[in-house]
Design an enzyme around this catalytic site. Structure first.
Site, PDB file in Angstrom:
ATOM      1  N   GLU A 193       0.822  -1.204   0.000  1.00 27.67           N
ATOM      2  CA  GLU A 193       0.000   0.000   0.000  1.00 27.67           C
ATOM      3  C   GLU A 193       0.860   1.260   0.000  1.00 27.67           C
ATOM      4  O   GLU A 193       1.967   1.281   0.543  1.00 27.67           O
ATOM      5  CB  GLU A 193      -0.948  -0.013   1.193  1.00 27.67           C
ATOM      6  N   CYS A 200       3.564   8.534   1.299  1.00 24.91           N
ATOM      7  CA  CYS A 200       4.111   7.531   2.217  1.00 24.91           C
ATOM      8  C   CYS A 200       4.256   6.228   1.439  1.00 24.91           C
ATOM      9  O   CYS A 200       3.260   5.664   0.981  1.00 24.91           O
ATOM     10  CB  CYS A 200       3.140   7.367   3.393  1.00 24.91           C
ATOM     11  N   CYS A 252       6.462  -7.187   6.762  1.00 26.11           N
ATOM     12  CA  CYS A 252       7.624  -6.787   7.571  1.00 26.11           C
ATOM     13  C   CYS A 252       8.039  -7.975   8.430  1.00 26.11           C
ATOM     14  O   CYS A 252       7.186  -8.671   8.972  1.00 26.11           O
ATOM     15  CB  CYS A 252       7.262  -5.596   8.461  1.00 26.11           C
ATOM     16  N   CYS A 288       6.627  -5.422  15.780  1.00 24.89           N
ATOM     17  CA  CYS A 288       6.274  -4.404  16.770  1.00 24.89           C
ATOM     18  C   CYS A 288       4.826  -4.631  17.186  1.00 24.89           C
ATOM     19  O   CYS A 288       3.953  -4.800  16.324  1.00 24.89           O
ATOM     20  CB  CYS A 288       6.475  -3.013  16.187  1.00 24.89           C
ATOM     21  N   CYS A 293       1.812  -2.489  15.790  1.00 26.50           N
ATOM     22  CA  CYS A 293       1.772  -2.214  14.346  1.00 26.50           C
ATOM     23  C   CYS A 293       1.091  -3.345  13.601  1.00 26.50           C
ATOM     24  O   CYS A 293       1.457  -4.516  13.754  1.00 26.50           O
ATOM     25  CB  CYS A 293       3.192  -2.042  13.809  1.00 26.50           C
ATOM     26  N   CYS A 300      -0.788   5.549   9.924  1.00 27.90           N
ATOM     27  CA  CYS A 300       0.403   4.781  10.300  1.00 27.90           C
ATOM     28  C   CYS A 300       0.001   3.477  10.961  1.00 27.90           C
ATOM     29  O   CYS A 300      -0.813   3.467  11.868  1.00 27.90           O
ATOM     30  CB  CYS A 300       1.237   5.506  11.346  1.00 27.90           C
TER      31      CYS A 300
HETATM   32  N1  SAH Z   1       9.328   0.109   9.700  1.00 31.28           N
HETATM   33  C1  SAH Z   1       9.616   1.474   9.810  1.00 31.28           C
HETATM   34  C2  SAH Z   1       8.766   2.342   8.913  1.00 31.28           C
HETATM   35  C3  SAH Z   1       7.307   2.019   8.802  1.00 31.28           C
HETATM   36  S1  SAH Z   1       6.292   2.277  10.201  1.00 31.28           S
HETATM   37  C4  SAH Z   1       9.498   1.917  11.245  1.00 31.28           C
HETATM   38  O1  SAH Z   1       9.036   1.150  12.076  1.00 31.28           O
HETATM   39  O2  SAH Z   1       9.927   3.039  11.543  1.00 31.28           O
HETATM   40  C5  SAH Z   1       6.047   4.044  10.213  1.00 31.28           C
HETATM   41  C6  SAH Z   1       5.691   4.607  11.589  1.00 31.28           C
HETATM   42  O3  SAH Z   1       4.373   4.246  11.988  1.00 31.28           O
HETATM   43  C7  SAH Z   1       6.603   4.100  12.681  1.00 31.28           C
HETATM   44  O4  SAH Z   1       7.001   5.134  13.552  1.00 31.28           O
HETATM   45  C8  SAH Z   1       5.713   3.135  13.386  1.00 31.28           C
HETATM   46  O5  SAH Z   1       6.195   2.904  14.668  1.00 31.28           O
HETATM   47  C9  SAH Z   1       4.391   3.841  13.343  1.00 31.28           C
HETATM   48  N2  SAH Z   1       3.256   2.976  13.640  1.00 31.28           N
HETATM   49  C10 SAH Z   1       3.133   1.659  13.425  1.00 31.28           C
HETATM   50  N3  SAH Z   1       1.922   1.216  13.841  1.00 31.28           N
HETATM   51  C11 SAH Z   1       1.265   2.271  14.336  1.00 31.28           C
HETATM   52  C12 SAH Z   1      -0.059   2.462  14.879  1.00 31.28           C
HETATM   53  N4  SAH Z   1      -0.924   1.456  14.989  1.00 31.28           N
HETATM   54  N5  SAH Z   1      -0.400   3.714  15.263  1.00 31.28           N
HETATM   55  C13 SAH Z   1       0.450   4.752  15.118  1.00 31.28           C
HETATM   56  N6  SAH Z   1       1.690   4.625  14.591  1.00 31.28           N
HETATM   57  C14 SAH Z   1       2.091   3.418  14.199  1.00 31.28           C
HETATM   58 FE1  SF4 Z   2       7.764  -3.284  10.787  1.00 27.40          FE
HETATM   59 FE2  SF4 Z   2       5.595  -2.042  11.745  1.00 27.40          FE
HETATM   60 FE3  SF4 Z   2       7.718  -2.394  13.317  1.00 27.40          FE
HETATM   61 FE4  SF4 Z   2       7.848  -0.623  11.301  1.00 27.40          FE
HETATM   62  S1  SF4 Z   2       6.513  -0.510  13.092  1.00 27.40           S
HETATM   63  S2  SF4 Z   2       9.386  -2.190  11.865  1.00 27.40           S
HETATM   64  S3  SF4 Z   2       6.565  -1.694   9.753  1.00 27.40           S
HETATM   65  S4  SF4 Z   2       6.434  -4.043  12.434  1.00 27.40           S
END
Ligand code: SAH
Ligand code: SF4
Length: 406
Positions: free
Chosen positions: A127, A140, A147, A151, A154, A385
């Site tokens: 996406e 974005c 991935c 996390c 996420c 995000c």
């Molecule tokens: N993998 C990279 C880039 C993609 S995530 C990273 O983790 O930085 C982009 C941003 O969105 C990151 O700061 C991530 O922590 C945040 N993010 C992920 N899930 C989220 C959620 N459910 N609500 C708000 N931010 C989120």
């Molecule tokens: Fe991967 Fe989501 Fe963690 Fe970014 S925040 S490293 S996309 S699992």
């Protein structure tokens, strides 16, 4: 800009375009797969031309012409490349393609945010999200299908990694977005809603979609160098931001080889908690991560690292956490971005209460960091995000189940 008090509530309005007219037909039956030109840099374009028999003394000039058709004018076919000899155009069309990723769905949020579900040749999907503002627009983009990291807040992290994207697939997201929002010289978008008033509609690119970009270092770097080229897509390095969960050893190298802006997904100020939220922390804990940040080349007050901090109710949002955050970052040229948690179905967290976010922000503000709360955009289309690749997968999964049960 600050999020309103309803920042945690998803809006109801969803606008999904019919995709029948923009979903290209599969290229089954084609005798030989053509090589995509998008994603090739100048020397590679010159090499391809040489292979087609273009005389050595002309390759540089021809490569520059091709480059300009690709990345300045956004050409979608070879026929229109009027300053290139007809025979060569024919040769090019025979061996190469200018195809963008295929659009599976295009959704436009009530706030003008657009989200595309895109499919590549091998059927894998990602996406890409466009976030317009009054006088600028941010794209974005994704760096991987899924991935490998997990996390816990996420949604992308709940998907299995399928593969890295190629440089062409990364640049292709920018090309596709520019097609759809009419961001080429002389072009106009079919759907003008919410577009910025600026001449350029995509002024910024952030690697904050699916995937950990530093786990796909070379392809992401090559794509960023193409995007940043002043005589091409011309999104300057200062307008490209790579976000990483904290692959510490690659951070200074990224600075040397790509030199874009950097964002760090910090989210916690103690290792014990960060180990749970961002498990890569077990490998590279906060101290090591911040040491790598300090080693990022070219840092100054004008070039700061953004630290992202997702607000999770009762988890990481105390005043003590805010104070520790400010203390940790004291000697690093930094910006702080507080991100209200974007919920997804089955998520084990809630977004912090608005009052708590404000109290937290006040501590951060008092330490000299301005407007740190990032307002969620496009929540009604699951484009915010951490929400990527969610409803789209589910919708089709349930459609399949439905089909199977009939
Ligand atoms: N993998 C990279 C880039 C993609 S995530 C990273 O983790 O930085 C982009 C941003 O969105 C990151 O700061 C991530 O922590 C945040 N993010 C992920 N899930 C989220 C959620 N459910 N609500 C708000 N931010 C989120
Ligand atoms: Fe991967 Fe989501 Fe963690 Fe970014 S925040 S490293 S996309 S699992």
């Amino acid at each position: 800009m600050k999020a309103g008090p309803d920042h945690c509530r998803a809006k109801a309005f969803i606008m999904t375009l019919s995709t029948s007219s923009i979903l290209a037909t599969p290229s089954a039956g084609e005798p030989q797969r053509k090589e995509p030109l998008i994603g090739l840099d100048r020397p590679s374009l010159a090499a391809r031309l040489r292979e087609l028999g273009v005389p050595e003394r002309q390759t540089r000039m021809r490569a520059n012409q091709l480059w300009s058709w690709l990345y300045v004018r956004g050409a979608i076919d070879f026929a229109g490349m009027t300053d290139i000899a007809k025979d060569l155009r024919g040769e090019l069309a025979e061996h190469f393609t200018l195809e963008r990723p295929k659009i599976v769905t295009e959704q436009v949020s009530m706030d003008g945010t657009r989200k595309w579900l895109l499919r590549f040749e091998d059927g894998k999907e990602i996406e890409t999200v466009y976030i317009p503002e009054e006088d600028r627009g941010t794209l974005c983009i994704s760096s991987q299908v899924g991935c490998t990291l997990t996390c816990s807040f996420c949604h992308t992290g709940t998907q299995r990694l399928v593969r890295n994207l190629t440089a062409g697939e990364i640049v292709g997201q920018i090309m596709l977005a520019r097609d759809r929002i009419g961001d080429w010289p002389g072009a106009q978008a079919e759907d003008q809603r919410g577009l910025p008033s600026s001449e350029r509609k995509i002024t910024n690119v952030v690697l904050m979609g699916m995937g950990e970009p530093l786990y796909n270092f070379d392809n992401v770097r090559d794509a960023c160098l193409i995007a940043a080229d002043g005589e091409g897509l011309a999104i300057g390095k200062r307008h490209i931001t790579l976000s990483t969960s904290g692959v510490a050893p690659e951070i200074p190298r990224w600075g040397e080889e790509a030199g874009t802006m950097l964002a760090i997904s910090l989210h916690a100020v103690r290792d014990e908690l960060r180990d749970k939220l961002v498990p890569i922390n077990k490998k590279w804990p906060i101290k090591e991560l911040l040491a790598a940040c300090r080693a990022y080349p070219g840092l100054s007050n004008a070039k700061r690292i953004t630290f992202e901090y997702v607000m999770l109710k009762g988890i990481n949002d105390s005043i003590a956490d805010a104070k520790e955050l400010v203390r940790l970052l004291a000697k690093i040229p930094a910006k702080i971005n507080l991100i209200p948690f974007n919920p997804w179905p089955g998520a084990p967290f809630e977004c912090s209460d608005w009052e708590q976010i404000e109290k937290f922000a006040e501590v951060v503000n008092r330490a000299g960091y301005a407007s740190p709360v990032r307002s969620p955009r496009g929540r009604d289309i699951m484009a915010a995000c951490g929400q990527l690749k969610s409803a789209s997968v589910k919708e089709r999964a349930s459609a399949k189940q439905l089909a199977a049960s009939h």
